[in-house]
Design a protein around this motif. Sequence first.
Motif, PDB file in Angstrom:
ATOM      1  N   LYS A 219      -1.744   3.813   0.468  1.00 61.57           N
ATOM      2  CA  LYS A 219      -0.905   2.975  -0.456  1.00 61.57           C
ATOM      3  C   LYS A 219      -0.394   1.652   0.305  1.00 61.57           C
ATOM      4  CE  LYS A 219       3.606   3.230  -3.003  1.00 61.57           C
ATOM      5  NZ  LYS A 219       4.138   2.409  -1.976  1.00 61.57           N
ATOM      6  N   ASP A 220      -0.360   0.522  -0.309  1.00 63.84           N
ATOM      7  CA  ASP A 220       0.441  -0.563   0.658  1.00 63.84           C
ATOM      8  C   ASP A 220       1.804  -0.374  -0.054  1.00 63.84           C
ATOM      9  OD1 ASP A 220      -0.801  -3.407   1.647  1.00 63.84           O
ATOM     10  OD2 ASP A 220       1.298  -3.362   1.284  1.00 63.84           O
ATOM     11  N   ILE A 221       2.767  -0.994   0.872  1.00 62.59           N
ATOM     12  CA  ILE A 221       4.177  -0.889   0.587  1.00 62.59           C
ATOM     13  C   ILE A 221       4.760  -1.913  -0.410  1.00 62.59           C
ATOM     14  CG2 ILE A 221       4.577  -0.030   2.979  1.00 62.59           C
ATOM     15  CD1 ILE A 221       5.654  -2.798   3.783  1.00 62.59           C
ATOM     16  N   VAL A 222       3.887  -2.807  -0.644  1.00 60.65           N
ATOM     17  CA  VAL A 222       4.374  -3.831  -1.708  1.00 60.65           C
ATOM     18  C   VAL A 222       3.173  -4.072  -2.678  1.00 60.65           C
ATOM     19  CG1 VAL A 222       5.883  -4.799  -0.126  1.00 60.65           C
ATOM     20  CG2 VAL A 222       3.551  -5.800  -0.333  1.00 60.65           C
ATOM     21  N   PHE A 223       3.436  -4.922  -3.686  1.00 61.65           N
ATOM     22  CA  PHE A 223       2.811  -5.038  -4.998  1.00 61.65           C
ATOM     23  C   PHE A 223       1.315  -5.901  -4.485  1.00 61.65           C
ATOM     24  CE2 PHE A 223       1.348  -6.762  -8.960  1.00 61.65           C
ATOM     25  CZ  PHE A 223       1.224  -8.191  -8.861  1.00 61.65           C
ATOM     26  N   GLY A 224       1.600  -6.962  -3.756  1.00 63.19           N
ATOM     27  CA  GLY A 224       0.670  -8.007  -3.470  1.00 63.19           C
ATOM     28  C   GLY A 224      -0.322  -7.631  -2.205  1.00 63.19           C
ATOM     29  N   GLY A 225       0.487  -6.517  -1.695  1.00 61.87           N
ATOM     30  CA  GLY A 225      -0.491  -5.904  -0.422  1.00 61.87           C
ATOM     31  C   GLY A 225       0.041  -6.705   0.973  1.00 61.87           C
ATOM     32  N   SER A 226       0.466  -5.996   1.845  1.00 62.54           N
ATOM     33  CA  SER A 226       1.064  -6.498   3.300  1.00 62.54           C
ATOM     34  C   SER A 226       0.275  -5.814   4.366  1.00 62.54           C
ATOM     35  CB  SER A 226       2.401  -6.135   3.267  1.00 62.54           C
ATOM     36  OG  SER A 226       2.724  -4.736   3.365  1.00 62.54           O
ATOM     37  N   SER A 227      -0.934  -5.180   4.065  1.00 65.89           N
ATOM     38  CA  SER A 227      -1.573  -4.244   5.196  1.00 65.89           C
ATOM     39  C   SER A 227      -0.843  -3.268   5.728  1.00 65.89           C
ATOM     40  CB  SER A 227      -2.207  -5.368   6.038  1.00 65.89           C
ATOM     41  OG  SER A 227      -1.353  -5.975   6.800  1.00 65.89           O
ATOM     42  N   GLN A 228       0.221  -2.881   5.024  1.00 65.57           N
ATOM     43  CA  GLN A 228       1.018  -1.737   5.619  1.00 65.57           C
ATOM     44  C   GLN A 228       0.994  -0.804   4.605  1.00 65.57           C
ATOM     45  OE1 GLN A 228       4.361  -4.074   8.347  1.00 65.57           O
ATOM     46  NE2 GLN A 228       4.166  -4.849   6.136  1.00 65.57           N
ATOM     47  N   PHE A 229       0.782   0.567   5.096  1.00 61.83           N
ATOM     48  CA  PHE A 229       0.472   1.544   4.398  1.00 61.83           C
ATOM     49  C   PHE A 229       1.607   2.535   4.524  1.00 61.83           C
ATOM     50  CE2 PHE A 229      -3.008  -1.070   3.946  1.00 61.83           C
ATOM     51  CZ  PHE A 229      -3.847  -1.039   4.971  1.00 61.83           C
ATOM     52  N   ASP A 230       2.440   3.017   3.340  1.00 61.11           N
ATOM     53  CA  ASP A 230       3.415   3.662   3.822  1.00 61.11           C
ATOM     54  C   ASP A 230       2.959   5.461   3.284  1.00 61.11           C
ATOM     55  OD1 ASP A 230       5.505   2.972   0.919  1.00 61.11           O
ATOM     56  OD2 ASP A 230       3.319   3.432   0.768  1.00 61.11           O
ATOM     57  N   THR A 231       2.054   5.386   2.280  1.00 59.33           N
ATOM     58  CA  THR A 231       1.404   6.868   2.004  1.00 59.33           C
ATOM     59  C   THR A 231      -0.046   7.010   2.092  1.00 59.33           C
ATOM     60  OG1 THR A 231       3.233   6.665   0.374  1.00 59.33           O
ATOM     61  CG2 THR A 231       1.348   8.200  -0.108  1.00 59.33           C
ATOM     62  N   TRP A 232      -0.346   7.982   2.466  1.00 59.22           N
ATOM     63  CA  TRP A 232      -1.744   8.280   2.892  1.00 59.22           C
ATOM     64  C   TRP A 232      -2.209   9.652   2.177  1.00 59.22           C
ATOM     65  CZ3 TRP A 232      -4.882   5.715   7.122  1.00 59.22           C
ATOM     66  CH2 TRP A 232      -4.044   4.449   7.751  1.00 59.22           C
ATOM     67  N   GLY A 233      -3.280   9.590   1.847  1.00 60.05           N
ATOM     68  CA  GLY A 233      -3.963  10.973   1.571  1.00 60.05           C
ATOM     69  C   GLY A 233      -4.276  12.005   2.685  1.00 60.05           C
ATOM     70  N   GLN A 234      -4.716  13.283   2.460  1.00 57.92           N
ATOM     71  CA  GLN A 234      -5.075  14.072   3.445  1.00 57.92           C
ATOM     72  C   GLN A 234      -6.417  13.634   4.001  1.00 57.92           C
ATOM     73  OE1 GLN A 234      -5.763  14.657   0.335  1.00 57.92           O
ATOM     74  NE2 GLN A 234      -7.600  15.605   0.106  1.00 57.92           N
ATOM     75  N   GLY A 235      -7.267  12.997   3.301  1.00 56.81           N
ATOM     76  CA  GLY A 235      -8.452  12.571   3.897  1.00 56.81           C
ATOM     77  C   GLY A 235      -9.647  13.347   3.104  1.00 56.81           C
ATOM     78  N   THR A 236     -10.979  13.059   3.078  1.00 62.01           N
ATOM     79  CA  THR A 236     -11.956  13.436   2.616  1.00 62.01           C
ATOM     80  C   THR A 236     -13.113  13.259   3.541  1.00 62.01           C
ATOM     81  OG1 THR A 236     -13.584  14.219   0.691  1.00 62.01           O
ATOM     82  CG2 THR A 236     -12.754  11.721   0.849  1.00 62.01           C
ATOM     83  N   LEU A 237     -13.837  14.145   4.037  1.00 62.29           N
ATOM     84  CA  LEU A 237     -14.940  14.040   5.201  1.00 62.29           C
ATOM     85  C   LEU A 237     -16.285  13.598   4.492  1.00 62.29           C
ATOM     86  CD1 LEU A 237     -16.031  14.166   8.048  1.00 62.29           C
ATOM     87  CD2 LEU A 237     -16.174  16.736   7.697  1.00 62.29           C
TER      88      LEU A 237
END
Lengths: 110, 121
Positions: free
Chosen positions: B98-116
Amino acid sequence: QSLLTQPPSVSAAPGQTVTISCSGSSSNIGNHHVCWYQQLPGTAPKLLIYDNNKRPSGIPDRFSGSKSGTSATLGITGLQAGDEADYYCGSWDTSLSVVVFGGGTELTVL
Amino acid sequence: EVQLVESGGGLVQPGGSLRLSCAASGFTFSNYAMNWVRQAPGKGLEWVSYIRSTSDLIYYADSVKGRFTISRDNAKNSLYLQMNSLRDEDTAVYYCAKDIVFGGSSQFDTWGQGTLVTVSS
């Protein structure tokens, strides 16, 4: 090959201070903010620093970020064993319209 | 609690297809840009794709352009990645972020656990 260059590894003793550099260009760091992530072994990355020097809620002030020109630096003071992780810088490249990450730096607490 | 949960990974043969999903909760999904980031075994992070909150702006890494399609359903709080013509080098853990802002800033404050995703014959 990453557009952002980081040292592959750094190390320091507990309690000491370490810095990790991230070098880019005018199309990324030079014209866009930088962020830093910490990735502990076997886990997803975690945002440490955004907008060059801001900390998200819950990130201790032992972690700091700075930017100058086309380079950025992550600083960690009062090193702890739990800080052992991979650290990545990130930015946006305006020429390529892509998110760019550094190759990552492995931090070892001696 | 803000949370992202990926699913859909698995073993697929070269040339095959796979669709990843990411279920979001704990925040107003429709307000944020979203991304996919992958990490090959033992390697660093590689950004894959971005989609703005309104789906009207999308970007891809050159390595997946023309083969992968990102999409989202704001009514279902879900992000997707359709992956076609898969190659060995697409083998990685795929994270939604998830980006930290509405339009996108290329900075991600929330990540999932990942899927292989494993591409192998």
